[in-house]
Design an enzyme around this catalytic site. Structure first.
Site, PDB file in Angstrom:
ATOM      1  N   TYR A  10       0.840  -1.205   0.000  1.00 31.56           N
ATOM      2  CA  TYR A  10       0.000   0.000   0.000  1.00 31.56           C
ATOM      3  C   TYR A  10       0.871   1.249   0.000  1.00 31.56           C
ATOM      4  O   TYR A  10       0.731   2.116  -0.881  1.00 31.56           O
ATOM      5  CB  TYR A  10      -0.929   0.005   1.230  1.00 31.56           C
ATOM      6  CG  TYR A  10      -1.527   1.368   1.524  1.00 31.56           C
ATOM      7  CD1 TYR A  10      -2.396   1.974   0.616  1.00 31.56           C
ATOM      8  CD2 TYR A  10      -1.211   2.069   2.693  1.00 31.56           C
ATOM      9  CE1 TYR A  10      -2.938   3.233   0.874  1.00 31.56           C
ATOM     10  CE2 TYR A  10      -1.751   3.325   2.954  1.00 31.56           C
ATOM     11  CZ  TYR A  10      -2.611   3.901   2.042  1.00 31.56           C
ATOM     12  OH  TYR A  10      -3.136   5.144   2.276  1.00 31.56           O
ATOM     13  N   LYS A  30       1.394   4.178  -2.906  1.00 33.91           N
ATOM     14  CA  LYS A  30       1.110   5.602  -2.677  1.00 33.91           C
ATOM     15  C   LYS A  30       2.376   6.433  -2.928  1.00 33.91           C
ATOM     16  O   LYS A  30       2.314   7.530  -3.493  1.00 33.91           O
ATOM     17  CB  LYS A  30       0.597   5.831  -1.253  1.00 33.91           C
ATOM     18  CG  LYS A  30      -0.793   5.304  -0.976  1.00 33.91           C
ATOM     19  CD  LYS A  30      -1.904   5.964  -1.800  1.00 33.91           C
ATOM     20  CE  LYS A  30      -2.143   7.415  -1.429  1.00 33.91           C
ATOM     21  NZ  LYS A  30      -3.349   7.960  -2.133  1.00 33.91           N
TER      22      LYS A  30
HETATM   23  P1  NAD Z   1     -11.359   4.332   1.237  1.00 33.57           P
HETATM   24  O1  NAD Z   1     -10.778   2.989   0.891  1.00 33.57           O
HETATM   25  O2  NAD Z   1     -12.383   4.431   2.304  1.00 33.57           O
HETATM   26  O3  NAD Z   1     -12.021   4.980  -0.089  1.00 33.57           O
HETATM   27  C1  NAD Z   1     -11.427   4.913  -1.352  1.00 33.57           C
HETATM   28  C2  NAD Z   1     -12.483   5.270  -2.395  1.00 33.57           C
HETATM   29  O4  NAD Z   1     -11.864   5.233  -3.679  1.00 33.57           O
HETATM   30  C3  NAD Z   1     -13.660   4.285  -2.438  1.00 33.57           C
HETATM   31  O5  NAD Z   1     -14.874   4.992  -2.522  1.00 33.57           O
HETATM   32  C4  NAD Z   1     -13.400   3.476  -3.701  1.00 33.57           C
HETATM   33  O6  NAD Z   1     -14.602   3.001  -4.299  1.00 33.57           O
HETATM   34  C5  NAD Z   1     -12.694   4.508  -4.569  1.00 33.57           C
HETATM   35  N1  NAD Z   1     -11.838   3.887  -5.591  1.00 33.57           N
HETATM   36  C6  NAD Z   1     -10.970   2.862  -5.428  1.00 33.57           C
HETATM   37  N2  NAD Z   1     -10.375   2.567  -6.605  1.00 33.57           N
HETATM   38  C7  NAD Z   1     -10.872   3.453  -7.523  1.00 33.57           C
HETATM   39  C8  NAD Z   1     -10.638   3.677  -8.902  1.00 33.57           C
HETATM   40  N3  NAD Z   1      -9.763   2.914  -9.595  1.00 33.57           N
HETATM   41  N4  NAD Z   1     -11.290   4.676  -9.522  1.00 33.57           N
HETATM   42  C9  NAD Z   1     -12.197   5.444  -8.840  1.00 33.57           C
HETATM   43  N5  NAD Z   1     -12.470   5.264  -7.533  1.00 33.57           N
HETATM   44  C10 NAD Z   1     -11.809   4.286  -6.883  1.00 33.57           C
HETATM   45  O7  NAD Z   1     -10.104   5.245   1.519  1.00 33.57           O
HETATM   46  P2  NAD Z   1      -9.970   6.529   2.477  1.00 33.57           P
HETATM   47  O8  NAD Z   1      -9.578   6.070   3.824  1.00 33.57           O
HETATM   48  O9  NAD Z   1     -11.156   7.385   2.301  1.00 33.57           O
HETATM   49  O10 NAD Z   1      -8.696   7.234   1.828  1.00 33.57           O
HETATM   50  C11 NAD Z   1      -8.836   8.205   0.800  1.00 33.57           C
HETATM   51  C12 NAD Z   1      -7.459   8.674   0.382  1.00 33.57           C
HETATM   52  O11 NAD Z   1      -6.792   9.237   1.504  1.00 33.57           O
HETATM   53  C13 NAD Z   1      -6.552   7.558  -0.141  1.00 33.57           C
HETATM   54  O12 NAD Z   1      -5.821   8.065  -1.231  1.00 33.57           O
HETATM   55  C14 NAD Z   1      -5.641   7.245   1.032  1.00 33.57           C
HETATM   56  O13 NAD Z   1      -4.387   6.789   0.584  1.00 33.57           O
HETATM   57  C15 NAD Z   1      -5.532   8.612   1.682  1.00 33.57           C
HETATM   58  N6  NAD Z   1      -5.278   8.611   3.142  1.00 33.57           N
HETATM   59  C16 NAD Z   1      -6.051   7.858   3.967  1.00 33.57           C
HETATM   60  C17 NAD Z   1      -5.812   7.905   5.344  1.00 33.57           C
HETATM   61  C18 NAD Z   1      -6.676   7.132   6.316  1.00 33.57           C
HETATM   62  O14 NAD Z   1      -6.374   7.122   7.512  1.00 33.57           O
HETATM   63  N7  NAD Z   1      -7.769   6.523   5.895  1.00 33.57           N
HETATM   64  C19 NAD Z   1      -4.790   8.714   5.844  1.00 33.57           C
HETATM   65  C20 NAD Z   1      -4.013   9.464   4.937  1.00 33.57           C
HETATM   66  C21 NAD Z   1      -4.276   9.417   3.593  1.00 33.57           C
END
Ligand code: NAD
Ligand code: TYD
Length: 351
Positions: A158, A162
């Site tokens: 993962y 990223k």
């Molecule tokens: P999540 O897994 O809850 O949501 C991801 C969303 O992206 C989902 O709605 C999914 O359907 C959509 N998705 C996946 N593949 C796709 C594609 N190929 N095309 C279009 N849509 C697609 O993730 P999250 O926790 O909401 O994280 C969102 C972003 O923030 C990510 O990029 C993650 O790396 C980043 N992030 C998350 C955290 C955390 O603690 N959750 C912290 C820092 C950064």
């Protein structure tokens, strides 16, 4: 209009809801609706003409080209990703496809669109890439928190995927002049968090009388930020960030996992006591550790605080109480996620 990708997931949905609560600017929401995408998160926007939802993949160049031409967004905020470390260990392929290939295709489509804008449109346009602190690797107990200058040392499929996407975003700025911004945030928690991640999993397992699985010794440290504070940071960076710059986002809330689990048990003991009068702590169960488990993450958010004047609104204590209360108040949302019936929502709503 802005284009939000991944806006049916945990952070993306919170961002879309907050954005539309605070401004009249419409949102084009592109989401593939993987297992993590849940349109029930956006149910309150039903009938709101400011929210246009499109089910689709960020790796679909033709779809992206059509959407950009039709809607002419002034900014793209890229949340779409595969985001669960444990899933990336069991099956890295989807992470490579969406996080790397998908980001590349999105950048290509945005570059072509941006190149065709007039000078004023070009100057005003922004591509904001939402990333994670996990790209920086793991800290020892006495190391200082990650600054934006920390070297990239991703340890899981993962975080490696990223990291690759961050590098592509950076390269599109340096090579093509694309007006990009990148945010690297620490662990989020709050409403609509899919219950396979630590905090929501512990809440729903506790209420269901199931074990609370703590990996290894439970002394791994994460730095927690309430999701709405992450959303406010993204809005701030989008409005005032310097092009090509990276901003770390965090709230200075480092906690060992076991302390998080104990805090959740104490809140549930207070707000929804067990029928037998015992503490939810009785359900804590230490299990086999995650392979390659990063020991500690910690974000130094001073650049964002000093340069852009951002500050989180919640402390950990206020945010975690709100979160537990949200899960107690939304048993239907939890039940639909657990039964898988949230996926029927798409066919019902968008037949
Ligand atoms: P999540 O897994 O809850 O949501 C991801 C969303 O992206 C989902 O709605 C999914 O359907 C959509 N998705 C996946 N593949 C796709 C594609 N190929 N095309 C279009 N849509 C697609 O993730 P999250 O926790 O909401 O994280 C969102 C972003 O923030 C990510 O990029 C993650 O790396 C980043 N992030 C998350 C955290 C955390 O603690 N959750 C912290 C820092 C950064
Ligand atoms: P997670 O929510 O998966 O986020 P990340 O791995 O991206 O930081 O996990 C947070 C921490 O909680 C991490 O150190 C792994 C640990 N963890 C458990 O101890 N038990 C669990 O069941 C889960 C899902 C996570």
């Amino acid at each position: 209009m802005i284009l939000v990708t991944g806006g049916a997931g945990f952070i993306g949905a919170n961002f879309v809801l907050d954005w539309l609560a605070q401004s009249d600017g419409p949102v084009l929401n592109l989401d593939k609706l993987t297992y993590a995408g849940n349109l029930e998160n956006l149910a309150s926007l039903q009938g709101d003409p400011r929210h246009v939802f499109v089910q689709g993949d960020i790796a679909d160049g033709a779809l992206l080209q059509g959407l950009l031409t039709e809607h002419r967004p002034r900014a793209v905020v890229n949340f779409a990703a595969e985001s669960h470390v444990d899933r990336s260990i069991h099956g890295p392929e989807d992470f490579i496809q969406t996080n790397i290939v998908g980001t590349f295709r999105l950048l290509e489509a945005v570059r072509a669109h941006w190149g065709g804008l007039d000078e004023a449109g070009k100057a005003a346009f922004r591509f904001l890439h939402v990333s994670t602190d996990e790209v920086y690797g793991s800290l020892a107990a006495t190391d200082s928190a990650f600054t934006e200058e920390h070297r990239y040392e991703p340890n899981s499929p993962y975080s490696a995927s990223k990291a690759a996407s961050d590098h592509l975003v950076r390269a599109y700025h340096h090579t093509y002049g694309l007006p990009v911004l990148t945010t690297n945030c620490s662990n989020n928690y709050g409403p609509y968090h899919f219950p396979e991640k630590l905090i929501p999993l512990m809440i729903v397992n506790a209420l269901a009388g199931k074990p609370l699985p703590v990996y290894g010794d439970g002394m791994q440290i994460r730095d927690w930020l309430y999701v709405k504070d992450h959303c406010s940071a993204i809005r701030r960076v989008l409005a005032a960030g310097q092009l090509g710059e990276v901003y770390n986002v965090g709230g200075w809330n480092e906690k060992p996992n076991i302390e998080i689990v104990q805090t959740l048990c104490a809140l549930l003991d207070e707000l929804r006591p067990r029928a037998d009068g015992k503490s939810y702590r009785e359900q804590i169960s230490y299990v086999k550790d995650r392979p390659g488990h990063d020991r500690r993450y910690a974000i130094d958010a001073r650049k964002l605080e000093k340069e852009l004047g951002w500050k989180p609104a919640e402390t950990f204590e206020t945010g975690i109480r709100k979160t537990v209360q949200w899960y107690l108040d939304h048993p239907d949302w939890v039940a639909h996620v657990q039964s898988g019936s949230y996926r029927d929502w798409v066919s019902k709503q968008y037949r």
